[in-house]
Design a protein around this motif. Sequence first.
Motif: not given
Length: 429
Positions: A164-165, A294-296, A304-306
Amino acid sequence: MVLTTMHAIPRFRAFTVAAIFTLSLFYLLAADSYLGPSQSAVLLDKALELAPEERKSATTPTASNSAKQSSEPTLNPPRILLVSAMFPLVKSKHSKAEYAEWLSYFLNNITTDVYFYTTPDMEPTVRWVASANLNITVNTSYASPFDILPLRGLGETYNEMHEWDREKHRHVPELYAIWNAKPFFLDEAVRTLASQGQHYDYAFWNDAGSFRVEHRYSAWPSDRRIQEVWDEGSRKTGKKEEDLLFFPIFGLPSVRTKSWVEDDGPVDEEFSEGSFFGGRPHTIHWWRRIYYEYHNHYLSRGIFVGKDQTLINALFLLFPDRIFTVWMSDPDAQAHKGLVPHFDESYLGACGPVWYYYQFWLADRETRREMRLLWLDRSSWAAWGWWKSRQPCRLTQALGMREVLVKRFGKGWQPPARSVLIPAESSPS
């Protein structure tokens, strides 16, 4: 006749300005050729009169802040801890030699206590680079950032997220894990040392590669300077000092971000800097809790949370009253006034890389003076000796995050509504 007069006036003004500039240049060139190094340093100090915030910090202290501003050490200076980490990556933007050099600028120069996470294989390198006088704790409990509690079992999920990045050609899943491990590492270091009877008043995450060139920092960040900026942050935000978290910023969010809401997910813009952040233990633990909730939350929705910066940006919008900052490139800052566009190296003079301005900002007064001299010698104007006495790096003010966002979005802006539940403060995991 009127037309002639109106054209003559601008020409006369232009001639006058040019004449003044030429005379000033002649004077400064003559002065520089006459003055020795020590006298040039005096010129540097005189030039600092142009910097309002530096001038303000040098004024006679009031009764309420005399303990902080006095030239004598405070009776009980705050204890400060720096937390960092280094884990090997299969693919990296920088070479091992570069990382080793940057690590030496950190661990061989800084004298503040350090808590460092790395692998057993890398521990000898870390200890070899560190100064023999550095009080450093090396934790090798984790072979990978995926071993920490908040990221445990997410390896495969992060591999999927890599697709997704938009910058997947530059990043690897392990790098996402290192970025997202920072809040845990910082909080765990403070709580682990506290359980051993070692209590710190402030703790900060500091990227292992954030000192990239020669510098003059040692007892950094300065304990007195930390007290000054937290006091200023408290005045700007109306919050207690123990409830404030410090993050530097690189710029402002885009105007379109004004309509951002919680469900939109991380804000993919150059806004926050994740290289350095921290505060009091109470607030560090608060940041850990909100960060991973919030990450989870976003990860469970396939968002995307990378990249930690994008999640940090979102949390700034949701919790602006708990954050204060410094922004070097603020065009409205009092310290920016009088600097000449295109001639000055940055918004605040010769200050080195914009990204790392917070290092200078958190240093003590004498170290700031030494860094100014170092930067002026390296300046693109260094060959023009007369310029040295006019372009020292200036000290700007602290800003509350709500203040920053209102500056961008307008006076009517309010933080978006929040629906994610944050767990109560817990015991160490």
